[in-house]
Motif scaffolding. Structure first.
Motif, PDB file in Angstrom:
ATOM      1  N   PHE A 441       0.819  -1.212   0.000  1.00 62.79           N
ATOM      2  CA  PHE A 441       0.000   0.000   0.000  1.00 62.79           C
ATOM      3  C   PHE A 441       0.857   1.268   0.000  1.00 62.79           C
ATOM      4  O   PHE A 441       0.404   2.308  -0.479  1.00 62.79           O
ATOM      5  CB  PHE A 441      -0.978  -0.023   1.176  1.00 62.79           C
ATOM      6  CG  PHE A 441      -2.280  -0.659   0.805  1.00 62.79           C
ATOM      7  CD1 PHE A 441      -3.328   0.091   0.319  1.00 62.79           C
ATOM      8  CD2 PHE A 441      -2.435  -2.029   0.881  1.00 62.79           C
ATOM      9  CE1 PHE A 441      -4.517  -0.496  -0.070  1.00 62.79           C
ATOM     10  CE2 PHE A 441      -3.615  -2.634   0.499  1.00 62.79           C
ATOM     11  CZ  PHE A 441      -4.666  -1.866   0.017  1.00 62.79           C
ATOM     12  N   ALA A 442       2.063   1.182   0.501  1.00 64.41           N
ATOM     13  CA  ALA A 442       2.969   2.334   0.409  1.00 64.41           C
ATOM     14  C   ALA A 442       3.252   2.636  -1.064  1.00 64.41           C
ATOM     15  O   ALA A 442       3.233   3.800  -1.491  1.00 64.41           O
ATOM     16  CB  ALA A 442       4.261   2.057   1.164  1.00 64.41           C
ATOM     17  N   ILE A 443       3.513   1.594  -1.841  1.00 64.38           N
ATOM     18  CA  ILE A 443       3.748   1.775  -3.273  1.00 64.38           C
ATOM     19  C   ILE A 443       2.493   2.324  -3.948  1.00 64.38           C
ATOM     20  O   ILE A 443       2.552   3.245  -4.767  1.00 64.38           O
ATOM     21  CB  ILE A 443       4.170   0.435  -3.930  1.00 64.38           C
ATOM     22  CG1 ILE A 443       5.543   0.004  -3.422  1.00 64.38           C
ATOM     23  CG2 ILE A 443       4.179   0.562  -5.459  1.00 64.38           C
ATOM     24  CD1 ILE A 443       5.981  -1.353  -3.901  1.00 64.38           C
ATOM     25  N   LEU A 738      -5.001  -0.027  10.263  1.00 67.85           N
ATOM     26  CA  LEU A 738      -3.788   0.477  10.918  1.00 67.85           C
ATOM     27  C   LEU A 738      -2.561   0.299  10.017  1.00 67.85           C
ATOM     28  O   LEU A 738      -1.675   1.161   9.974  1.00 67.85           O
ATOM     29  CB  LEU A 738      -3.576  -0.243  12.262  1.00 67.85           C
ATOM     30  CG  LEU A 738      -4.548   0.128  13.388  1.00 67.85           C
ATOM     31  CD1 LEU A 738      -4.311  -0.749  14.616  1.00 67.85           C
ATOM     32  CD2 LEU A 738      -4.403   1.608  13.762  1.00 67.85           C
ATOM     33  N   LEU A 739      -2.520  -0.825   9.313  1.00 66.91           N
ATOM     34  CA  LEU A 739      -1.403  -1.073   8.393  1.00 66.91           C
ATOM     35  C   LEU A 739      -1.417  -0.073   7.228  1.00 66.91           C
ATOM     36  O   LEU A 739      -0.367   0.425   6.805  1.00 66.91           O
ATOM     37  CB  LEU A 739      -1.465  -2.500   7.859  1.00 66.91           C
ATOM     38  CG  LEU A 739      -1.245  -3.624   8.882  1.00 66.91           C
ATOM     39  CD1 LEU A 739      -1.369  -4.982   8.204  1.00 66.91           C
ATOM     40  CD2 LEU A 739       0.115  -3.490   9.559  1.00 66.91           C
ATOM     41  N   VAL A 740      -2.606   0.207   6.730  1.00 68.48           N
ATOM     42  CA  VAL A 740      -2.724   1.172   5.633  1.00 68.48           C
ATOM     43  C   VAL A 740      -2.318   2.560   6.116  1.00 68.48           C
ATOM     44  O   VAL A 740      -1.648   3.315   5.385  1.00 68.48           O
ATOM     45  CB  VAL A 740      -4.161   1.175   5.065  1.00 68.48           C
ATOM     46  CG1 VAL A 740      -4.312   2.267   4.009  1.00 68.48           C
ATOM     47  CG2 VAL A 740      -4.492  -0.179   4.459  1.00 68.48           C
ATOM     48  N   GLY A 779      -8.311   7.882  -0.095  1.00 66.21           N
ATOM     49  CA  GLY A 779      -8.685   6.915  -1.137  1.00 66.21           C
ATOM     50  C   GLY A 779      -8.135   5.537  -0.842  1.00 66.21           C
ATOM     51  O   GLY A 779      -8.822   4.523  -1.035  1.00 66.21           O
ATOM     52  N   ALA A 780      -6.879   5.474  -0.366  1.00 69.69           N
ATOM     53  CA  ALA A 780      -6.271   4.183  -0.038  1.00 69.69           C
ATOM     54  C   ALA A 780      -7.017   3.497   1.098  1.00 69.69           C
ATOM     55  O   ALA A 780      -7.263   2.283   1.069  1.00 69.69           O
ATOM     56  CB  ALA A 780      -4.800   4.392   0.332  1.00 69.69           C
ATOM     57  N   ILE A 781      -7.397   4.287   2.120  1.00 69.24           N
ATOM     58  CA  ILE A 781      -8.151   3.718   3.252  1.00 69.24           C
ATOM     59  C   ILE A 781      -9.502   3.192   2.781  1.00 69.24           C
ATOM     60  O   ILE A 781      -9.936   2.100   3.165  1.00 69.24           O
ATOM     61  CB  ILE A 781      -8.316   4.771   4.364  1.00 69.24           C
ATOM     62  CG1 ILE A 781      -6.958   5.104   4.992  1.00 69.24           C
ATOM     63  CG2 ILE A 781      -9.295   4.278   5.421  1.00 69.24           C
ATOM     64  CD1 ILE A 781      -6.996   6.251   5.971  1.00 69.24           C
ATOM     65  N   LEU A 782     -10.180   3.980   1.946  1.00 69.42           N
ATOM     66  CA  LEU A 782     -11.493   3.574   1.447  1.00 69.42           C
ATOM     67  C   LEU A 782     -11.402   2.297   0.627  1.00 69.42           C
ATOM     68  O   LEU A 782     -12.202   1.360   0.797  1.00 69.42           O
ATOM     69  CB  LEU A 782     -12.094   4.703   0.610  1.00 69.42           C
ATOM     70  CG  LEU A 782     -13.476   4.426  -0.011  1.00 69.42           C
ATOM     71  CD1 LEU A 782     -14.511   4.205   1.091  1.00 69.42           C
ATOM     72  CD2 LEU A 782     -13.899   5.575  -0.924  1.00 69.42           C
ATOM     73  N   ILE A 783     -10.415   2.259  -0.279  1.00 77.45           N
ATOM     74  CA  ILE A 783     -10.231   1.063  -1.115  1.00 77.45           C
ATOM     75  C   ILE A 783      -9.938  -0.151  -0.244  1.00 77.45           C
ATOM     76  O   ILE A 783     -10.486  -1.240  -0.462  1.00 77.45           O
ATOM     77  CB  ILE A 783      -9.087   1.303  -2.130  1.00 77.45           C
ATOM     78  CG1 ILE A 783      -9.508   2.348  -3.167  1.00 77.45           C
ATOM     79  CG2 ILE A 783      -8.696  -0.002  -2.825  1.00 77.45           C
ATOM     80  CD1 ILE A 783      -8.359   2.858  -4.016  1.00 77.45           C
TER      81      ILE A 783
END
Length: 807
Positions: A441-443, A738-740, A779-783
């Motif tokens: 998810f960092a990438i 939490l990881l995201v 957006g990343a959290i939502l996805i």
């Protein structure tokens, strides 16, 4: 044994069709994306490498700082090539190109505009690899009015390639004898001409002028030459040849000239670096950018890593289901190395299937990728010769790497603990898997931020006030072919009902004309009172047609005879001239290249700065003179019926010259073409980012399934004790979110730094907005939440009776 491994692996994979499909699909998607990027990068890196002597070919660039401005030019003075060869034994051959634009070539009763024309020395065939089809390279371009054409042009104008001795008519007046036909130049060439006209045809090539730069000059060095050592000799060479003319023009020695902070020097750039590492003025074609190659290469590696990470995650996600199998195998005496071999076989088998699918997908999507990237990539036998062995190696490496963790992890289970059901450490026990999720998810967040920044900058470019109005401006090109009727054509077009105004000039802010010259504040040549500026000849209708505003003084007028010696300058020039009031101030310009005499001009107006070059560059001094230039007619259209007015203009053009080809474009389209490379990067970035997110979500889906599976009994007990669905979904989702969040914290500063560096390539740019970072993170959290919720809700609504009986 190997056959048994494969058979057992195949059965195991088919037993869990859903996870096998996700595994293969995710890996295939990553590999297909990686393959497309590899094709792109390979194409970019292969420019000019078809030349057998490419390692020894260098272009001479001219770097100039004078009159308050500094530039790097891809062109040199006419006499530089001969002087270099005469002075240095290290040089085997030199060749010059002179690009003066296209001509009209007669075919039957029609004249066809051909833009891909250049004047060249006959030594071109000794320097570059241009295979002959017919004719001889020995004297093909030694005589005036001779031309060498490509195979494509030979077939176009003669329907055959054996045309040596035939003639072509240029511009209805000049006859050129075809002396040879060469193969079409590869697409991977930094110049792509179809007509090579003999250099002796133009008198300009014989001039001994060292301060007029118009010739692209290439050196072929002898083998073993130390280029760095050779480059140290160039300053003395410039002092020797250009020094006398500098002394006569500005009455300074080279040393004094350089001591004042100015310079006039040659620099060498390798042929192989021109396409990706050169952005000088007067390049022979639009070049690429090595940064783009680096970015796409990194994206390919990242996506491939994400796909491999998915494989690990999805394999370990099924660990509890395979645990009993491992325990039974160990009880029956199976050594750990056989178990490792079995799992690696499964991994390699999945990688093999994924690779085959990826190769097919890359081939199917290659046409669409070509549209996005502007390339003409094809999978040829040459590509397959290195691609297939590489893919075989990739299958083994990825199969072993991606399967190594699951193999070592699963094969390490102790039979007693497995059979007692003690292997389920839960989601929180998978530290390595958590790291992989953060990495993925960092990438993905990095790519999301990058894509948003690129999109923002492109939108800014499209909406920025450039200082001129490019909307509804039609450019009719090659008006020079109308000869003395060009001005009459302009006046006829101005009289059309749907036309607001029209201007006759080849100088356009979207490209076309670009002549730099020096002007002086005094009739005495003094470098301290000089201004190096772009000088554009325009007519009295140029400013109103393009909507360029005046901030002081007036525009040119055809009724004022003295305006032929008048100037309109931009604000950048006015600032550099440092006049308290520039109106009516004199400027002096050279009458010839040797600056023997000066002509007096008078400033009558100051126009608002406008971007006449790319937004990557700052606005530099620009001066308009009132002179006739028949390069093009710019037409501002006010009619809503665009096709009808285009047809009317075409009819006017044909009435003046029925045999000439009518060629036009719209200024806003030409403007967009300037930033086509950036637009393509934006489009490809969106596509790659979407794929990276999809692949990352596949891995997250697998981990969500794993977490839910490991906590089946816990979920059943919680439901029996009264927990509702939302509570259970929150419990299962919390650890992943939490990881995201951790991935956001790690990726955001890196993405900001990378995109801030990219934006530095634009003189006019937007800063990275705070909402871009927030939107990417949100957006990343939502996805992630949507992906996790599918498995979480599925586990939460399961009947607790089934959950507690799951053993």
């Amino acid at each position: 044994m190997i056959k048994n491994y494969i058979k057992t692996a195949f059965r195991g994979l088919m037993k869990n069709k859903g996870f096998t499909f996700i595994n293969v699909f995710g890996l295939a998607l990553g590999l297909a994306t990686c393959l497309l990027i590899v094709f792109y990068v390979f194409d970019e890196l292969s420019f000019d490498r078809f030349n057998t002597k490419a390692d020894r070919i260098y272009r001479v660039n001219n770097e100039i700082k004078f009159g308050g401005t500094e530039n790097s030019y891809a062109v040199c003075p006419a006499p530089a090539a001969a002087a270099l060869k005469a002075d240095f034994a290290e040089i085997e051959q030199v060749v010059r190109f002179r690009d003066r634009g296209g001509n009209q070539v007669k075919k039957g009763n029609k004249n066809i505009v051909e833009d891909r024309m250049v004047y060249a020395d006959n030594s071109i065939f000794s320097v570059f690899t241009l295979p002959m089809i017919s004719g001889s390279t020995q004297n093909a371009l030694t005589e005036p009015h001779t031309v060498v054409i490509t195979e494509r042009m030979a077939k176009k104008y003669f329907d055959r390639t054996n045309v040596v001795g035939q003639t072509l008519t240029f511009n209805d007046t000049s006859l050129y004898k075809v002396t040879a036909v060469i193969k079409d130049l590869p697409k991977q060439s930094h110049f792509n001409f179809d007509f090579f006209i003999s250099m002796p045809t133009i008198d300009e090539s014989k001039e001994d002028v060292w301060f007029s730069n118009n010739f692209n000059t290439y050196i072929l060095f002898k083998e073993g030459v130390d280029i760095k050592k050779f480059a140290t000799k160039l300053p003395a060479f410039m002092h020797k040849h250009a020094g006398p003319q500098m002394q006569s023009i500005i009455h300074l020695t080279f040393d004094k000239f350089e001591q004042s902070g100015n310079y006039f020097r040659f620099a060498l750039i390798p042929l192989k670096d021109i396409h990706l590492r050169s952005g000088s003025i007067a390049e022979l074609s639009a070049n690429g950018d090595i940064k783009t190659v680096y970015i796409f290469s990194a994206v390919a590696i990242f996506i491939l890593l994400i796909a491999c990470v998915n494989f690990m995650n999805l394999s370990t996600a099924r660990s509890s289901n395979r645990a009993r199998e491992v325990g039974v195998r160990k009880v029956l005496g199976s050594p750990r190395k056989y178990l490792i071999a079995q799992f690696l076989t499964e991994s390699i088998l999945v990688t093999l299937f994924a690779t085959l699918i990826a190769l097919l997908a890359a081939w199917l999507f290659l046409p669409q990728f070509n549209k996005m990237s502007g390339k003409e990539l094809v999978i040829t036998g040459q590509i397959l010769s290195w691609l297939l062995p590489t893919l075989l190696l990739i299958i083994i490496i990825i199969g072993c790497l991606a399967g190594s963790y699951p193999a070592l992890y699963l094969s390490a289970f102790q039979p007693i603990e497995v059979l007692k059901g003690k292997i389920a450490a839960g989601f929180k026990g998978g530290i390595f898997r958590n790291f992989l999720v953060v990495f993925q998810f960092a990438i993905s967040i990095f790519l999301i931020i990058g894509t948003l920044v690129i999109y923002n900058q492109l939108k800014y470019i499209q909406s920025k006030d450039l200082g001129y109005n490019r909307d509804h401006v039609m450019i009719v090109r090659n008006v020079w072919s109308l000869g003395n009727s060009a001005k009459s054509f302009k006046h006829e077009v101005q009289g059309l009902a749907g036309v607001q105004n029209a201007s006759l000039s080849g100088a356009l802010p979207t490209g076309g004309y670009g002549n730099s010259s020096t002007m002086f504040k005094d009739p005495v040549i003094d470098q301290k009172r000089a201004l190096l500026a772009q000088i554009w000849p325009v007519d009295e209708d140029y400013l109103p047609t393009l909507g360029i505003k005046l901030v002081a003084g007036r525009n040119f007028s055809k009724d004022v005879l003295t305006d032929t010696a008048a100037l309109v300058i931009n604000e950048a020039a006015a600032k550099m001239l440092n006049f308290s009031n520039p109106i009516d101030q004199p400027l002096y310009a050279p009458n010839d290249n040797l600056v023997k005499t000066l002509k007096k001009y008078r400033i009558i107006g100051v126009m608002k700065n406008f971007n006449f070059r790319s937004l990557k560059d700052n606005i530099t001094p620009l001066i308009f003179t009132m002179n006739e230039d028949r390069g093009a007619v710019s037409v501002r259209i006010r009619s809503t019926n665009i096709p009808a007015i285009i047809q009317q203009i075409k009819n006017k053009y044909n009435s003046f010259s029925p045999t000439q080809e009518f060629n036009y474009s719209f200024m806003d389209e030409d403007f967009d073409a300037i930033y086509r490379a950036e637009q393509r990067i934006g489009t490809i970035s969106i596509a790659f980012t979407s794929l990276a997110i999809v692949i990352a979500c596949l891995g997250l889906f697998g981990l969500a399934a794993y977490a839910a599976e490991q906590r089946t009994k816990e979920i059943g007990i919680r439901k029996v004790l009264g927990a509702n669905i939302s509570t259970i979904v929150g419990m299962l989702s919390k650890d992943f979110i939490l990881l995201v969040l951790l991935a956001i914290v790690l990726a955001t500063p890196l993405a900001w730094w990378a995109m801030h560096s990219w934006l530095q390539g634009f003189a006019y740019r937007q800063s990275i907005q705070w909402w871009v970072l927030v939107l990417a993170g949100g957006g990343a959290i939502l996805i992630a939440f949507v992906t996790i919720s599918f498995q979480s809700v599925k586990a939460a609504i399961m009947n607790p009776v089934k959950s507690l009986r799951s053993e």
